[in-house]
Design a protein around this motif. Structure first.
Motif, PDB file in Angstrom:
ATOM      1  N   ASN A 147       7.778  13.270  -9.338  1.00  0.00           N
ATOM      2  CA  ASN A 147       8.664  13.463  -8.192  1.00  0.00           C
ATOM      3  C   ASN A 147       9.739  12.381  -8.227  1.00  0.00           C
ATOM      4  N   ILE A 148      10.935  12.774  -8.532  1.00  0.00           N
ATOM      5  CA  ILE A 148      12.040  11.826  -8.682  1.00  0.00           C
ATOM      6  C   ILE A 148      12.353  11.124  -7.365  1.00  0.00           C
ATOM      7  N   CYS A 149      12.244  11.840  -6.253  1.00  0.00           N
ATOM      8  CA  CYS A 149      12.550  11.266  -4.943  1.00  0.00           C
ATOM      9  C   CYS A 149      11.617  10.087  -4.634  1.00  0.00           C
ATOM     10  N   LEU A 150      10.318  10.257  -4.857  1.00  0.00           N
ATOM     11  CA  LEU A 150       9.370   9.169  -4.590  1.00  0.00           C
ATOM     12  C   LEU A 150       9.577   8.004  -5.549  1.00  0.00           C
ATOM     13  N   LEU A 151       9.844   8.296  -6.799  1.00  0.00           N
ATOM     14  CA  LEU A 151      10.046   7.222  -7.770  1.00  0.00           C
ATOM     15  C   LEU A 151      11.319   6.437  -7.475  1.00  0.00           C
ATOM     16  N   LYS A 152      12.371   7.124  -7.019  1.00  0.00           N
ATOM     17  CA  LYS A 152      13.588   6.404  -6.644  1.00  0.00           C
ATOM     18  C   LYS A 152      13.373   5.572  -5.386  1.00  0.00           C
ATOM     19  N   PHE A 153      12.536   6.062  -4.470  1.00  0.00           N
ATOM     20  CA  PHE A 153      12.192   5.299  -3.267  1.00  0.00           C
ATOM     21  C   PHE A 153      11.494   4.000  -3.650  1.00  0.00           C
ATOM     22  N   VAL A 154      10.535   4.086  -4.550  1.00  0.00           N
ATOM     23  CA  VAL A 154       9.809   2.888  -4.995  1.00  0.00           C
ATOM     24  C   VAL A 154      10.740   1.943  -5.721  1.00  0.00           C
ATOM     25  N   ARG A 155      11.594   2.482  -6.582  1.00  0.00           N
ATOM     26  CA  ARG A 155      12.525   1.640  -7.326  1.00  0.00           C
ATOM     27  C   ARG A 155      13.514   0.964  -6.389  1.00  0.00           C
ATOM     28  N   LEU A 156      13.972   1.691  -5.363  1.00  0.00           N
ATOM     29  CA  LEU A 156      14.922   1.138  -4.401  1.00  0.00           C
ATOM     30  C   LEU A 156      14.318  -0.058  -3.669  1.00  0.00           C
ATOM     31  N   ILE A 157      13.063   0.041  -3.269  1.00  0.00           N
ATOM     32  CA  ILE A 157      12.430  -1.028  -2.502  1.00  0.00           C
ATOM     33  C   ILE A 157      12.060  -2.204  -3.405  1.00  0.00           C
ATOM     34  N   TRP A 158      11.402  -1.941  -4.536  1.00  0.00           N
ATOM     35  CA  TRP A 158      10.941  -3.030  -5.396  1.00  0.00           C
ATOM     36  C   TRP A 158      12.099  -3.744  -6.076  1.00  0.00           C
ATOM     37  N   PHE A 209       0.829  -1.201   0.000  1.00  0.00           N
ATOM     38  CA  PHE A 209       0.000   0.000   0.000  1.00  0.00           C
ATOM     39  C   PHE A 209       0.869   1.260   0.000  1.00  0.00           C
ATOM     40  N   THR A 210       1.894   1.279   0.846  1.00  0.00           N
ATOM     41  CA  THR A 210       2.778   2.440   0.937  1.00  0.00           C
ATOM     42  C   THR A 210       3.540   2.665  -0.365  1.00  0.00           C
ATOM     43  N   LEU A 211       4.090   1.600  -0.937  1.00  0.00           N
ATOM     44  CA  LEU A 211       4.848   1.743  -2.174  1.00  0.00           C
ATOM     45  C   LEU A 211       3.950   2.090  -3.349  1.00  0.00           C
ATOM     46  N   GLY A 212       2.750   1.523  -3.384  1.00  0.00           N
ATOM     47  CA  GLY A 212       1.813   1.875  -4.447  1.00  0.00           C
ATOM     48  C   GLY A 212       1.396   3.326  -4.380  1.00  0.00           C
ATOM     49  N   PHE A 213       1.160   3.819  -3.162  1.00  0.00           N
ATOM     50  CA  PHE A 213       0.793   5.219  -2.998  1.00  0.00           C
ATOM     51  C   PHE A 213       1.940   6.139  -3.390  1.00  0.00           C
ATOM     52  N   ALA A 214       3.139   5.809  -2.950  1.00  0.00           N
ATOM     53  CA  ALA A 214       4.308   6.621  -3.305  1.00  0.00           C
ATOM     54  C   ALA A 214       4.535   6.605  -4.817  1.00  0.00           C
ATOM     55  N   GLY A 215       4.306   5.468  -5.450  1.00  0.00           N
ATOM     56  CA  GLY A 215       4.459   5.389  -6.903  1.00  0.00           C
ATOM     57  C   GLY A 215       3.415   6.206  -7.638  1.00  0.00           C
ATOM     58  N   CYS A 216       2.177   6.184  -7.149  1.00  0.00           N
ATOM     59  CA  CYS A 216       1.109   6.978  -7.780  1.00  0.00           C
ATOM     60  C   CYS A 216       1.406   8.461  -7.680  1.00  0.00           C
ATOM     61  N   VAL A 217       1.748   8.926  -6.498  1.00  0.00           N
ATOM     62  CA  VAL A 217       2.039  10.345  -6.311  1.00  0.00           C
ATOM     63  C   VAL A 217       3.306  10.729  -7.077  1.00  0.00           C
ATOM     64  N   GLY A 218       4.307   9.869  -7.047  1.00  0.00           N
ATOM     65  CA  GLY A 218       5.542  10.154  -7.762  1.00  0.00           C
ATOM     66  C   GLY A 218       5.347  10.217  -9.264  1.00  0.00           C
TER      67      GLY A 218
END
Length: 101
Positions: A87-98, A73-82
């Motif tokens: 937003n490069i910061c959110l997209l890199k966060f999602v990429r880092l985790i996945w 849920f957290t990663l999906g939300f961050a990916g949607c907003v990113g």
């Protein structure tokens, strides 16, 4: 403080909304896992009596469902907003985790 705004989008519109739709699927899947976890707890009667959480001996599989749902849920939300805000910061966060190597 001055922020530079680009005149046109940095990412193509098609790719942006494709990424958004991909992430919204994960966001909804995470919400479904969380709902299933709470439903499973209510079937066990844990939601009515929270002291049963401490009485459970060993690992309860519902915890796994809730944790996976929360992370998804957290990663999906961050990916949607990113994706929507580019937003490069959110997209890199999602990429880092996945896609951590």
């Amino acid at each position: 403080m001055y922020y530079y705004r680009y005149e046109n989008a940095e990412v193509s519109c098609c790719y942006k909304y494709l990424m958004f739709s991909y992430n919204i699927i994960f966001w909804l899947a995470g919400a479904a896992f969380i709902a299933i976890g709470f439903w499973a707890w209510s079937e066990k009667g844990v939601l009515l009596d929270l002291t049963q959480v401490t009485r459970l001996h060993g690992f309860d599989p519902v915890w796994l469902v809730l944790v996976v749902g929360g992370v998804t849920f957290t990663l999906g939300f961050a990916g949607c907003v990113g994706a929507l805000r580019e937003n490069i910061c959110l997209l890199k966060f999602v990429r880092l985790i996945w896609f951590s190597d």
